[in-house]
Design a protein around this motif. Structure first.
Motif, PDB file in Angstrom:
ATOM      1  N   SER A   9       4.183   1.953   6.768  1.00  0.00           N
ATOM      2  CA  SER A   9       3.370   3.138   6.473  1.00  0.00           C
ATOM      3  C   SER A   9       2.070   2.792   5.755  1.00  0.00           C
ATOM      4  O   SER A   9       1.242   3.663   5.513  1.00  0.00           O
ATOM      5  CB  SER A   9       4.176   4.104   5.584  1.00  0.00           C
ATOM      6  N   VAL A  11      -1.625   0.644   4.823  1.00  0.00           N
ATOM      7  CA  VAL A  11      -2.910   0.641   5.512  1.00  0.00           C
ATOM      8  C   VAL A  11      -2.917  -0.346   6.689  1.00  0.00           C
ATOM      9  O   VAL A  11      -3.456  -0.055   7.755  1.00  0.00           O
ATOM     10  CB  VAL A  11      -4.067   0.391   4.502  1.00  0.00           C
ATOM     11  N   THR A  31       9.239   3.107   5.442  1.00  0.00           N
ATOM     12  CA  THR A  31       8.631   3.788   4.301  1.00  0.00           C
ATOM     13  C   THR A  31       9.774   4.145   3.356  1.00  0.00           C
ATOM     14  O   THR A  31      10.935   4.167   3.765  1.00  0.00           O
ATOM     15  CB  THR A  31       7.904   5.076   4.751  1.00  0.00           C
ATOM     16  N   ARG A  32       9.433   4.416   2.091  1.00  0.00           N
ATOM     17  CA  ARG A  32      10.484   4.907   1.193  1.00  0.00           C
ATOM     18  C   ARG A  32      10.580   6.417   1.239  1.00  0.00           C
ATOM     19  O   ARG A  32      11.446   7.005   0.601  1.00  0.00           O
ATOM     20  CB  ARG A  32      10.180   4.465  -0.253  1.00  0.00           C
ATOM     21  N   ARG A  36       6.741  10.541   5.384  1.00  0.00           N
ATOM     22  CA  ARG A  36       5.848   9.741   6.225  1.00  0.00           C
ATOM     23  C   ARG A  36       6.423   9.468   7.621  1.00  0.00           C
ATOM     24  O   ARG A  36       5.810   8.752   8.415  1.00  0.00           O
ATOM     25  CB  ARG A  36       5.521   8.424   5.531  1.00  0.00           C
ATOM     26  N   THR A  75       3.446  -4.186  -0.114  1.00  0.00           N
ATOM     27  CA  THR A  75       2.654  -4.353  -1.335  1.00  0.00           C
ATOM     28  C   THR A  75       2.811  -3.091  -2.158  1.00  0.00           C
ATOM     29  O   THR A  75       3.113  -2.022  -1.635  1.00  0.00           O
ATOM     30  CB  THR A  75       1.142  -4.576  -1.055  1.00  0.00           C
ATOM     31  N   LEU A  77       0.451  -1.611  -4.667  1.00  0.00           N
ATOM     32  CA  LEU A  77      -0.802  -1.580  -5.421  1.00  0.00           C
ATOM     33  C   LEU A  77      -1.367  -0.174  -5.541  1.00  0.00           C
ATOM     34  O   LEU A  77      -2.484  -0.007  -6.022  1.00  0.00           O
ATOM     35  CB  LEU A  77      -1.846  -2.473  -4.722  1.00  0.00           C
ATOM     36  N   TRP A 172      -9.111   0.233  -0.490  1.00  0.00           N
ATOM     37  CA  TRP A 172      -9.919   0.380  -1.707  1.00  0.00           C
ATOM     38  C   TRP A 172     -11.405   0.227  -1.388  1.00  0.00           C
ATOM     39  O   TRP A 172     -12.243   0.832  -2.035  1.00  0.00           O
ATOM     40  CB  TRP A 172      -9.504  -0.686  -2.724  1.00  0.00           C
TER      41      TRP A 172
HETATM   42  N1  NAP Z   1      -5.497  -8.368   1.127  1.00  0.00           N
HETATM   43  C1  NAP Z   1      -5.923  -7.291   0.477  1.00  0.00           C
HETATM   44  O1  NAP Z   1      -7.095  -7.163   0.163  1.00  0.00           O
HETATM   45  C2  NAP Z   1      -4.967  -6.171   0.140  1.00  0.00           C
HETATM   46  C3  NAP Z   1      -3.589  -6.281   0.345  1.00  0.00           C
HETATM   47  C4  NAP Z   1      -2.789  -5.194   0.025  1.00  0.00           C
HETATM   48  C5  NAP Z   1      -3.358  -4.038  -0.497  1.00  0.00           C
HETATM   49  N2  NAP Z   1      -4.696  -4.001  -0.683  1.00  0.00           N
HETATM   50  C6  NAP Z   1      -5.369  -2.790  -1.184  1.00  0.00           C
HETATM   51  O2  NAP Z   1      -4.564  -2.009  -1.979  1.00  0.00           O
HETATM   52  C7  NAP Z   1      -4.564  -0.670  -1.499  1.00  0.00           C
HETATM   53  C8  NAP Z   1      -3.280   0.008  -1.883  1.00  0.00           C
HETATM   54  O3  NAP Z   1      -2.262  -0.863  -1.573  1.00  0.00           O
HETATM   55  P1  NAP Z   1      -0.765  -0.420  -1.393  1.00  0.00           P
HETATM   56  O4  NAP Z   1       0.105  -1.429  -2.042  1.00  0.00           O
HETATM   57  O5  NAP Z   1      -0.583   1.028  -1.725  1.00  0.00           O
HETATM   58  O6  NAP Z   1      -0.661  -0.707   0.123  1.00  0.00           O
HETATM   59  P2  NAP Z   1      -0.393   0.160   1.350  1.00  0.00           P
HETATM   60  O7  NAP Z   1      -1.381  -0.242   2.317  1.00  0.00           O
HETATM   61  O8  NAP Z   1      -0.226   1.592   1.034  1.00  0.00           O
HETATM   62  O9  NAP Z   1       1.039  -0.428   1.836  1.00  0.00           O
HETATM   63  C9  NAP Z   1       2.135  -0.572   1.029  1.00  0.00           C
HETATM   64  C10 NAP Z   1       3.359  -0.542   1.915  1.00  0.00           C
HETATM   65  O10 NAP Z   1       4.432  -1.130   1.198  1.00  0.00           O
HETATM   66  C11 NAP Z   1       5.475  -0.152   1.102  1.00  0.00           C
HETATM   67  N3  NAP Z   1       6.191  -0.351  -0.150  1.00  0.00           N
HETATM   68  C12 NAP Z   1       5.695  -0.409  -1.395  1.00  0.00           C
HETATM   69  N4  NAP Z   1       6.708  -0.622  -2.274  1.00  0.00           N
HETATM   70  C13 NAP Z   1       7.850  -0.731  -1.549  1.00  0.00           C
HETATM   71  C14 NAP Z   1       9.216  -0.968  -1.853  1.00  0.00           C
HETATM   72  N5  NAP Z   1       9.659  -1.134  -3.112  1.00  0.00           N
HETATM   73  N6  NAP Z   1      10.102  -1.022  -0.836  1.00  0.00           N
HETATM   74  C15 NAP Z   1       9.713  -0.825   0.437  1.00  0.00           C
HETATM   75  N7  NAP Z   1       8.434  -0.567   0.796  1.00  0.00           N
HETATM   76  C16 NAP Z   1       7.523  -0.535  -0.194  1.00  0.00           C
HETATM   77  C17 NAP Z   1       4.792   1.186   1.203  1.00  0.00           C
HETATM   78  O11 NAP Z   1       5.715   2.128   1.675  1.00  0.00           O
HETATM   79  P3  NAP Z   1       5.839   3.629   1.132  1.00  0.00           P
HETATM   80  O12 NAP Z   1       5.512   4.493   2.308  1.00  0.00           O
HETATM   81  O13 NAP Z   1       7.241   3.715   0.731  1.00  0.00           O
HETATM   82  O14 NAP Z   1       4.893   3.784  -0.025  1.00  0.00           O
HETATM   83  C18 NAP Z   1       3.740   0.877   2.253  1.00  0.00           C
HETATM   84  O15 NAP Z   1       4.276   0.914   3.538  1.00  0.00           O
HETATM   85  C19 NAP Z   1      -4.795  -0.830  -0.011  1.00  0.00           C
HETATM   86  O16 NAP Z   1      -5.319   0.336   0.530  1.00  0.00           O
HETATM   87  C20 NAP Z   1      -5.784  -1.964   0.016  1.00  0.00           C
HETATM   88  O17 NAP Z   1      -7.094  -1.498  -0.222  1.00  0.00           O
HETATM   89  C21 NAP Z   1      -5.503  -5.040  -0.390  1.00  0.00           C
END
Ligand code: NAP
Length: 282
Positions: A9, A11, A31-32, A36, A75, A77, A172
Motif C-alpha cells: 500500500s 508509495v 497493508t495493516r 486500503r 518502511t 516513516l 516527501w
Molecule cells: N528511499 C527513499 O527515499 C524512501 C524510502 C521509504 C520512504 N521514503 C519516504 O517516506 C515517506 C513515507 O514513508 P512510509 O514509511 O510511510 O512509506 P510508504 O510509502 O507509505 O510505505 C510503507 C509501507 O509499509 C507498510 N508498513 C509499515 N509498517 C508496517 C508493519 N509494521 N507491518 C506491515 N506493513 C507495514 C505500510 O502499510 P500500511 O498500509 O499498513 O501503512 C506501507 O505499505 C514516503 O512517501 C517517501 O517519501 C523514502
C-alpha cells in the motif's frame, strides 16, 4: 509468478502493483488496514492484512499466498520516526524472511537505501562496506540496514535494491510532501551535501526488472548525484517555494555520490535520467 508485496500500500507498492499485474503476475499486496483494500484491489492486486511485527500472523499470511517471490517494501516513516523504521527493518525483516522460508519461497527482493556509504567525493559502488560506526542517529539507521540486508540474504536468491531519495507524487519530495512544505516555509536551505535521487516511476521499473536479476545488491539512483546548491533551488521552483538560502552542510548531513552502473548494465533505462527532468513532474 505469484508475487507477495509486503508493504504494497506504500508509495512504491502503489506504483509497482499495476506494472506487475500488467506483466501477468498474480499479486498479493499487504497493508495493516482494511481501509486500503479497495485501493489495492483497484490497482490490480489481492489485498491482505499483514503486520510484520506480528510473527504468527506473518507466517499465516505468507503461507496462504504461497509466493514465488516476496517483495519487501516495508518502511515506517509516516511519522518521520527513524527509530521505529529501524525496528521494522530489524524485527519486521526477521519475521518476513522466516515466514518466506517457511512458505518455501526461494526469491526475495528487498528495498534498501543508497545513503549508506561512508562520506566522500568518489562514486560509491555496491562492493563498498556500509559506513562504519557513524554518529547517531545515522548509527541506528546503518545498523538496521545492515541487519535487513543480512537477514534477506538467508533466502537462496536475493536482490537488494538500494534506492536513492525517492521523489514524485505521494513522496516527501513532492508539492504536498514534507520537503515541499519545508521548502515553502523556508526550512530547506541549499547546502553542499550531495544527494542521489530516483523517481518512483523508475524505482518501480527497477523493481519489476529485478524479478530477473542475478542475486546481489544494486544501487537504484539516477545519473546525476547533485549537491543541494544545485537541486534545492530547482526543487523549490518546482513546488512553488521562494529561492532558498544557501548554507554550509548541517551537522550530521552525509553526502556521497552513488553509482548506478550495475543496474544500468542489466538494461534498466530511466524515464527520468536526472532529477532535473523529474522535478517537472512534481
Ligand atoms: N528511499 C527513499 O527515499 C524512501 C524510502 C521509504 C520512504 N521514503 C519516504 O517516506 C515517506 C513515507 O514513508 P512510509 O514509511 O510511510 O512509506 P510508504 O510509502 O507509505 O510505505 C510503507 C509501507 O509499509 C507498510 N508498513 C509499515 N509498517 C508496517 C508493519 N509494521 N507491518 C506491515 N506493513 C507495514 C505500510 O502499510 P500500511 O498500509 O499498513 O501503512 C506501507 O505499505 C514516503 O512517501 C517517501 O517519501 C523514502
Amino acid at each position: 509468478m505469484r508475487v507477495f508485496i509486503a508493504g504494497g500500500s506504500g508509495v512504491l507498492g502503489r506504483s509497482l502493483i499495476p506494472r506487475l499485474a500488467e506483466a501477468g503476475h498474480e499479486v498479493t499486496a499487504t497493508t495493516r488496514s482494511v481501509d486500503r483494500f479497495s485501493l489495492i484491489s483497484r490497482l490490480g492486486a489481492t489485498p491482505a492484512v499483514f503486520d510484520a511485527l506480528d510473527r504468527d500472523a506473518a507466517f499465516e499470511v505468507v503461507s496462504e499466498a504461497r509466493p514465488d517471490v516476496v517483495m519487501h517494501l516495508l518502511t515506517d516513516l509516516s511519522t518521520g520516526d527513524s527509530a521505529s523504521n529501524a525496528r521494522l527493518r530489524v524485527n519486521g525483516s526477521r519475521n518476513l524472511v522466516d515466514a518466506a522460508l517457511h512458505a518455501g519461497t526461494s526469491r526475495l527482493i528487498a528495498e534498501s537505501i543508497s545513503w549508506v556509504y561512508a562520506p566522500g567525493d568518489t562514486l560509491a559502488v555496491e562492493e563498498e562496506p556500509l559506513d562504519a560506526d557513524p554518529a547517531e542517529p545515522r548509527h541506528t539507521t546503518i545498523a538496521a540496514v545492515a541487519a535487513l540486508e543480512a537477514c534477506v540474504r538467508e533466502l537462496p536468491e536475493t536482490v537488494v535494491l538500494r534506492f536513492g531519495q525517492l521523489y514524485g507524487p505521494g513522496t516527501w519530495f513532492s508539492s504536498d510532501g514534507r520537503l515541499g512544505q519545508d521548502a515553502r516555509a523556508g526550512r530547506l536551505p541549499a547546502t553542499d551535501t550531495v544527494a542521489s535521487f530516483i523517481h518512483t516511476t523508475d524505482a518501480a521499473r527497477a523493481a519489476v526488472l529485478a524479478l530477473d536479476w542475478a542475486s546481489g545488491v544494486y544501487n537504484i539512483v539516477d545519473n546525476e548525484p547533485a549537491s543541494g546548491r544545485e537541486w534545492v533551488p530547482r526543487f523549490a521552483a518546482a513546488v512553488g517555494a521562494p529561492e532558498p538560502i544557501a548554507s554550509h552542510a548541517r551537522p550530521g548531513d552525509i553526502g556521497r555520490p552513488v553509482s548506478n552502473a550495475r543496474a544500468r548494465a542489466t538494461g534498466l533505462e530511466l524515464r527520468y535520467p536526472s532529477w532535473r527532468q523529474g522535478f517537472c513532474s512534481l
